[in-house]
Scaffold this motif. Structure first.
Motif, mmCIF file in Angstrom:
data_model
loop_
_atom_site.group_PDB
_atom_site.id
_atom_site.type_symbol
_atom_site.label_atom_id
_atom_site.label_comp_id
_atom_site.label_asym_id
_atom_site.label_seq_id
_atom_site.Cartn_x
_atom_site.Cartn_y
_atom_site.Cartn_z
ATOM 1 N N LEU A 199 -74.006 32.446 60.541
ATOM 2 C CA LEU A 199 -72.701 31.892 60.941
ATOM 3 C C LEU A 199 -71.976 31.311 59.728
ATOM 4 O O LEU A 199 -70.773 31.507 59.556
ATOM 5 C CB LEU A 199 -72.894 30.800 62.003
ATOM 6 N N ARG A 200 -72.735 30.606 58.884
ATOM 7 C CA ARG A 200 -72.115 30.011 57.675
ATOM 8 C C ARG A 200 -71.682 31.108 56.707
ATOM 9 O O ARG A 200 -70.629 31.010 56.080
ATOM 10 C CB ARG A 200 -73.090 29.035 57.003
ATOM 11 N N TYR A 201 -72.497 32.178 56.617
ATOM 12 C CA TYR A 201 -72.144 33.296 55.728
ATOM 13 C C TYR A 201 -70.873 33.989 56.237
ATOM 14 O O TYR A 201 -69.961 34.306 55.467
ATOM 15 C CB TYR A 201 -73.315 34.289 55.649
ATOM 16 N N MET A 202 -70.830 34.227 57.548
ATOM 17 C CA MET A 202 -69.672 34.908 58.143
ATOM 18 C C MET A 202 -68.393 34.115 57.909
ATOM 19 O O MET A 202 -67.322 34.675 57.708
ATOM 20 C CB MET A 202 -69.884 35.088 59.660
ATOM 21 N N ARG A 203 -68.517 32.802 57.949
ATOM 22 C CA ARG A 203 -67.342 31.952 57.799
ATOM 23 C C ARG A 203 -66.720 32.083 56.403
ATOM 24 O O ARG A 203 -65.510 32.048 56.259
ATOM 25 C CB ARG A 203 -67.727 30.502 58.072
#
Lengths: 275, 209
Positions: A199-203
């Protein structure tokens, strides 16, 4: 009575519904005018010149005459037909979910330039990708961000503690992730370390970069569950197109089951014939 | 529809009934109602009997799900037609259209709709289960998907090809491209692409004559 000027706008066709014998109402999404409902006259007749230019999941340049309640499409020219979104049912399913999100969260005649750019860019990537689900996930996260529902992933939404990667929970109703101690106190669903990191990477990553990441089935299911909950929180309801996605996931299993049931029936009939 | 005090309530009721029919506007509804009023009593009786009969005596064919007054329907009973091919269509009117063309001599299956993900209409709302039950018969060699070339038709064809493909039955889809009488100049990108992809060899004269 003041004369109403015709409108010329670029738009993505989100959906259609039939009206009368030969017409359709098209829901268009324009960067400058937001959601527009317009009648496409005669498009259900075989020789309609307009029909192919007002198909959902395509982008075009539209001429609109302002009617009393609905606009009327006077001319249309396709800019992006995105044929692969129509030919490949997996891509189509993800594109429809994205279109439904936009359709249900925007108002008539309210400019939405950034959301239009997000949808167009995501459909461009989706049309070319081999990982359609990843594109939809990225779109959903950016959509939540733009609509003011950005999930908090840096600090616990309950106690403001800085979040590490392990032992967290996810509580969309509270606005994002919770720390291990709040989660252990019963707040939120389990947020595994791979999903938290993803999720943090996608953001912080582009749609193309996100679609390159390969995830296992468990991570994929958990990620989809969390994003769906956040999205339902934002929409205050479920996506109608989600049902088709589930049907499609079960399709092959249904086919295999039907084939084995038929084989079983055949065997029983043969046995009966022998007896 | 607003009732005028100048119209008798019984006529107004008939006008309203006609107006509920698809494609009938208020003016056409009025014309039809006054036509029935002026027509001989026998004509009105024949119309009302036909309306009731169509409701009372029609049903769905247990095999193909087409609307019929005898089960199985005439097409399913016709032994001259191939039983190894099933053409899947969205609506009963599609069967009539394909029959008019005279090019198909197999059996049909009517889904009574198409999958529409945005409206929440899924395969469970259509006659898909009945189709899969028919395909269990080993004599079926091919399923032809004759859905409309629009988003709902494509979703339906995509779903069915996945299910039927997993059953090991050959699945084909009718070709789409330019309709007869159309202009290439006005054709959209997807139609032209389909027409080009599914182009056919032009037959050459053999030169014997």
């Amino acid at each position: 009575m003041p004369r109403r000027h015709p409108i010329r706008t670029e738009a993505i066709v989100l959906r259609q519904r039939p009206i009368g014998d030969a017409d359709r109402i098209c829901v268009l999404f324009s960067p400058t005018r937001g959601r527009i409902e317009a009648v496409a006259r005669g498009v259900r007749k075989p020789l309609s010149k307009l029909a192919g230019h007002v198909e959902p999941l395509s982008r075009g340049q539209f001429g609109l005459a302002q009617g009393r309640s609905l606009h009327v499409i006077t001319d249309a020219q396709t800019l992006d037909a995105w044929p692969s979104l129509h030919d490949d049912v997996d891509r189509m399913t993800e594109a429809l979910a994205m279109a439904e999100l936009v359709d249900r969260s925007t108002d008539l005649d309210v400019a939405s330039g950034p959301l239009y750019a997000l949808l167009k860019g995501s459909l461009d990537v989706l049309a070319a990708t081999s990982a359609p689900r990843a594109v939809r996930r990225w779109f959903t996260l950016r959509f939540l961000d733009q609509q003011g529902y950005r999930p908090e992933l840096d600090e616990c939404v309950r106690c403001r503690a800085v979040l590490g990667p392990d032992g967290n929970g996810y509580a969309p109703a509270d606005g994002g992730a919770v720390c291990p101690s709040c989660h252990q106190a019963g707040v939120g669903q389990r947020l595994s370390s791979p999903v938290f990191r993803l999720l943090r990477y996608m953001r912080r990553s582009s749609c193309e970069a996100t679609s390159q990441v390969r995830v296992d089935a468990n991570t994929s299911a958990e990620l989809d569950r969390h994003l769906r909950l956040s999205m339902e929180q934002a929409l205050d309801g479920q996506l109608r197109s989600g049902g088709f996605q589930e049907s499609l996931e079960r399709a092959e299993a249904i086919g295999r089951h039907a084939a084995s049931a038929a084989t079983e029936r055949e065997r029983e009939e043969q046995d009966r014939a022998v007896v | 529809m607003q009732r005028s005090p100048a119209t008798a309530p019984t006529i107004a009721r008939l006008i309203e009934a006609f107006h509920r029919l698809p494609g009938i506007g208020p003016k056409s509804a009025q014309r039809l109602a006054y036509h029935v009023l002026r027509a001989p009593r026998a004509e009105a009786e024949a119309l009302s009997e036909a309306l009731l009969e169509v409701k009372d005596s029609t049903r769905l064919c247990a095999a193909c799900q087409n609307i019929t007054d005898a089960d199985p329907c005439a097409i399913c009973l016709d032994s001259d037609r191939s039983a190894s091919t099933i053409c899947v269509v969205e609506e009963p009117l599609d069967v009539a259209a394909i029959e008019r063309s005279g090019v198909y001599r197999g059996r049909y299956h009517v889904l009574h709709g198409a999958i529409s993900p945005m409206d929440g209409i899924g395969p469970e709302d259509l006659k898909v289960g009945e189709l899969l039950a028919r395909l269990g018969d080993a004599s079926i060699d091919e399923v032809i998907l004759a859905m409309n070339p629009n988003l709902e038709g494509e979703a339906t064809a995509g779903y069915l090809s996945r299910v039927i493909g997993a059953m090991g039955v050959r699945v084909t889809r009718i070709a789409h491209g330019l309709p007869v009488g159309a202009d290439v100049e006005y054709a959209d990108e997807r139609t032209l692409r389909a027409a080009m992809t599914h182009r056919v060899e032009v037959e050459q004269p053999n030169g014997d004559d």
